[in-house]
Design an enzyme around this catalytic site. Structure first.
Site, PDB file in Angstrom:
ATOM      1  N   SER A  54     100.885  -2.884 -25.022  1.00  0.00           N
ATOM      2  CA  SER A  54     100.596  -1.206 -24.717  1.00  0.00           C
ATOM      3  C   SER A  54      99.967  -0.816 -25.340  1.00  0.00           C
ATOM      4  O   SER A  54      99.780   0.373 -25.040  1.00  0.00           O
ATOM      5  CB  SER A  54     102.162  -0.932 -24.317  1.00  0.00           C
ATOM      6  OG  SER A  54     103.246  -1.110 -25.087  1.00  0.00           O
ATOM      7  N   ASP A  92     102.789  -8.697 -30.158  1.00  0.00           N
ATOM      8  CA  ASP A  92     102.071  -9.322 -28.806  1.00  0.00           C
ATOM      9  C   ASP A  92     100.224  -9.800 -29.110  1.00  0.00           C
ATOM     10  O   ASP A  92      99.859  -9.586 -29.746  1.00  0.00           O
ATOM     11  CB  ASP A  92     101.415  -8.457 -27.951  1.00  0.00           C
ATOM     12  CG  ASP A  92     102.911  -8.224 -26.345  1.00  0.00           C
ATOM     13  OD1 ASP A  92     103.613  -9.217 -26.141  1.00  0.00           O
ATOM     14  OD2 ASP A  92     102.933  -7.552 -25.968  1.00  0.00           O
ATOM     15  N   LYS A 122     104.437 -12.682 -29.661  1.00  0.00           N
ATOM     16  CA  LYS A 122     104.943 -12.437 -28.487  1.00  0.00           C
ATOM     17  C   LYS A 122     104.061 -12.791 -27.531  1.00  0.00           C
ATOM     18  O   LYS A 122     102.802 -12.717 -27.526  1.00  0.00           O
ATOM     19  CB  LYS A 122     105.633 -11.510 -27.429  1.00  0.00           C
ATOM     20  CG  LYS A 122     106.028 -11.605 -25.978  1.00  0.00           C
ATOM     21  CD  LYS A 122     107.105 -10.306 -25.492  1.00  0.00           C
ATOM     22  CE  LYS A 122     105.849  -9.052 -25.500  1.00  0.00           C
ATOM     23  NZ  LYS A 122     104.652  -8.891 -24.409  1.00  0.00           N
ATOM     24  N   GLU A 191     110.321  -9.592 -17.173  1.00  0.00           N
ATOM     25  CA  GLU A 191     109.687  -8.150 -16.723  1.00  0.00           C
ATOM     26  C   GLU A 191     109.766  -7.894 -15.145  1.00  0.00           C
ATOM     27  O   GLU A 191     109.407  -8.548 -14.836  1.00  0.00           O
ATOM     28  CB  GLU A 191     108.478  -7.321 -17.095  1.00  0.00           C
ATOM     29  CG  GLU A 191     107.828  -6.099 -17.057  1.00  0.00           C
ATOM     30  CD  GLU A 191     106.788  -6.120 -17.523  1.00  0.00           C
ATOM     31  OE1 GLU A 191     105.909  -4.884 -17.734  1.00  0.00           O
ATOM     32  OE2 GLU A 191     105.700  -6.427 -18.550  1.00  0.00           O
TER      33      GLU A 191
END
Length: 273
Positions: A54, A92, A122, A191
């Site tokens: 993100s 990530d 991740k 999510e």
């Protein structure tokens, strides 16, 4: 010093997250992308810090997470690690560094671990990326899974709407969650899926399940720091709770600074040598 105080000061590890799930203690997780903010949220007692892709959105201004590179993720993770003493730091793996090529996936994960000193990676996806996850796990690198809405697949889904509302997709998600546990993932992010489904997954797997837009029946929660602190006000999904309005506070502070500079009020006599 009480046992709880000692426990709260212990370094958070993958094993400790498992212990938290076993005793019913919820896991608090936030994103961070730089040294200063990571230090602040670590000192506040956050359990897990996600160096999220993100960063592509909130740090670089991209519309999706897809453009961020492995080099950029390593830079952000390296900065975060320097500010953290307690939280578990998970990085990530960005789009294109693990899908379809397990050897490239391992090389990418090794670079993250060696160059940033992050403590886990991740990865988004289930059975489709099993080979890549297994190869990384075999190298001794902890992997956190991610199912449900997987933003790296936005061009496939074409929308950020709630996932797994239908029976077939829900069944695949449950199957993927079980598979991720079986091959050795230490935790799982769910999510933007129905709360009842997320609760079922959290009950059926023994690894910690962290939700974002997945209801309260999971083992912990994660939010993007810029969203929950009100720095980013252009994103207002149903699952987001804002804990501050830093956008307004920062705007006001900068406006006052500008006024003081323009009127020669700053610096005053006590603020110069």
């Amino acid at each position: 010093m009480s046992t709880n105080t000692v426990d709260n000061q212990r370094k958070v590890t993958t094993i400790r997250l498992s212990e938290m799930k076993q005793r019913g203690e919820k896991i608090a997780m936030l994103t961070a992308y730089d040294y200063s903010m990571a230090k602040l949220i670590d000192e506040a007692g956050i359990d897990v810090i996600l160096v999220g892709d993100s960063a592509s959105n909130v740090m670089a201004g991209n519309m999706t997470t897809l453009p961020i590179t492995l080099d950029q993720m390593i830079y952000h993770a390296k900065s975060v690690i320097k500010g953290v003493s307690r939280a578990l730091v998970v990085c990530d793996m960005p789009f294109g560094t693990y899908q379809g090529n397990s050897k490239e996936a391992l090389a990418s994960a090794i670079r993250i671990m060696k160059e940033s000193h992050a403590e886990a990676v991740k990865m988004e996806g289930g059975a489709e990326i099993r080979e890549s996850i297994e190869r990384i796990l075999c190298a001794g690198i902890p992997v956190m899974g991610h199912l449900g809405l997987t933003p790296q697949s936005i061009n496939k889904f074409g929308t950020y709407a709630v996932r797994a509302k239908g029976e077939a997709e829900a069944a695949k998600l449950i199957s993927d969650a079980r598979m991720l546990q079986e091959i050795g993932c230490f935790a799982l992010v769910l999510e933007k899926i129905p709360a009842a489904l997320a609760t079922r997954v959290a009950q059926e797997v023994s690894i910690p399940v962290i939700g974002i837009g997945a209801g309260s029946g999971v083992d912990g929660q994660v939010l993007v720091m810029h969203d929950m602190l009100g720095i980013n006000k252009g994103f207002s999904p149903k699952f987001l709770r804002r804990y501050a309005d830093l956008s307004t506070i920062i705007n006001s502070a900068v406006s006052r600074y500008i006024d003081d500079v323009k009127t020669a009020d700053f610096p005053n006599a006590n603020e110069q040598y």
